[in-house]
Write an enzyme that holds these catalytic residues in place. Sequence first.
Site, PDB file in Angstrom:
ATOM      1  N   SER A  16       0.448  -1.520  -0.237  1.00 41.22           N
ATOM      2  CA  SER A  16       0.121   0.207  -0.009  1.00 41.22           C
ATOM      3  C   SER A  16       1.089   1.236  -0.178  1.00 41.22           C
ATOM      4  O   SER A  16       1.687   1.609  -0.661  1.00 41.22           O
ATOM      5  CB  SER A  16      -0.727  -0.095   1.286  1.00 41.22           C
ATOM      6  OG  SER A  16      -2.330   0.815   1.058  1.00 41.22           O
ATOM      7  N   ASP A  39     -10.687  -3.431  -4.077  1.00 38.85           N
ATOM      8  CA  ASP A  39      -9.554  -2.635  -3.865  1.00 38.85           C
ATOM      9  C   ASP A  39      -9.799  -1.630  -4.450  1.00 38.85           C
ATOM     10  O   ASP A  39      -9.601  -1.830  -5.276  1.00 38.85           O
ATOM     11  CB  ASP A  39      -8.436  -3.315  -3.917  1.00 38.85           C
ATOM     12  CG  ASP A  39      -7.194  -2.360  -3.611  1.00 38.85           C
ATOM     13  OD1 ASP A  39      -7.551  -1.292  -2.819  1.00 38.85           O
ATOM     14  OD2 ASP A  39      -6.039  -2.849  -2.831  1.00 38.85           O
ATOM     15  N   HIS A  63      -8.487  -4.694   0.247  1.00 41.24           N
ATOM     16  CA  HIS A  63      -6.945  -4.199  -0.099  1.00 41.24           C
ATOM     17  C   HIS A  63      -6.841  -4.221   2.059  1.00 41.24           C
ATOM     18  O   HIS A  63      -7.711  -5.209   2.528  1.00 41.24           O
ATOM     19  CB  HIS A  63      -6.927  -2.614   0.175  1.00 41.24           C
ATOM     20  CG  HIS A  63      -5.598  -1.693  -0.170  1.00 41.24           C
ATOM     21  ND1 HIS A  63      -5.495  -1.888  -0.742  1.00 41.24           N
ATOM     22  CD2 HIS A  63      -5.737  -0.872   1.413  1.00 41.24           C
ATOM     23  CE1 HIS A  63      -4.062  -0.761  -0.146  1.00 41.24           C
ATOM     24  NE2 HIS A  63      -4.557  -0.480   0.791  1.00 41.24           N
TER      25      HIS A  63
END
Length: 315
Positions: A160, A255, A285
């Site tokens: 991320s 996501d 995610h």
Amino acid sequence: MPLDPGAQSVLDLIRAAGRPPLHQLTPAEARAVNVAARPVLQPDPPAVAAVQNLACPGPAGPVPLRHYRSRGTTTGSVLPCLLYLHGGGWVIGDLDSHDQICRSLANHLGAAVIAVDYRLAPEARFPAAVEDAVAALRFVVAQAAQLAIDPTRIAVGGDSAGGNLAAVLALMGRDGSVPAPGFQMLLYPATDMAGNTPSTQRFTEGYPLTAAGMRWFIDHYVPDRAQRIDWRASPLRAASLAGTAAAFVMTCGHDPLLDEGLAYARRLDEEGVHVAHLHVADQMHAYLGMGRMIPAADLTLRQAAAALRLHWGLD
């Protein structure tokens, strides 16, 4: 594709707990929620051969690091190394939040992992996280002999926000402003601060990361909209990705960052960078930190590690 049953169980748990959406919390409240969730979502951290807390000089003071050595390695054996930048939207996360992930990666790699506790926003806004990541990479390369690390086999990686920082380090390495890493491991990376892709519009509620949550993160990290087009914030906006390190890019289907991750993998390929792209269609995610409830998390870490081991010539 429908969501993985384990991931759905996580969403059901969050809903039952009545937790407010991330964007309704202060950074301090969001960090407290993250800490409280760890024992529920993360599996027990696996044993490794050694763990050492370190620090390197940084532009605003020492940058904490944590050095992991793979289970089965001996003291003093020279190992390849993955410099790992944690996720958390540049606002949440620390060495402990990703301890289990880093231990697992070290063991799956049969190598060293050095995690970086970079400064967080809003206390330290862009480009503070980039500056600390740069300091950590330079330190690991300069101190490779003392750390028993092979300086010719150093990779960068992260999930991320950490994937964002790793991509930036790879670009800086290509340009010669930092030692060039040989590989970049980008796990559902954030690559563009614009936040206007179709996937951003699809995931608006009910997930750990939503469009509103991503705007909350970006507003804390890069409040100056003019800075959001800087490639150090949005690596997808770099004029060229050619010449950057070989890459492993993982995206997942549920996501808001899906499309920008796909776009980054596609550009790497089109611009001549060797890239392996793994798309996990039934995951959401942040699932890599939810291995207690989502067994596929460890499988993905094994796949990412296998790609890096192949690059290092360990398989």
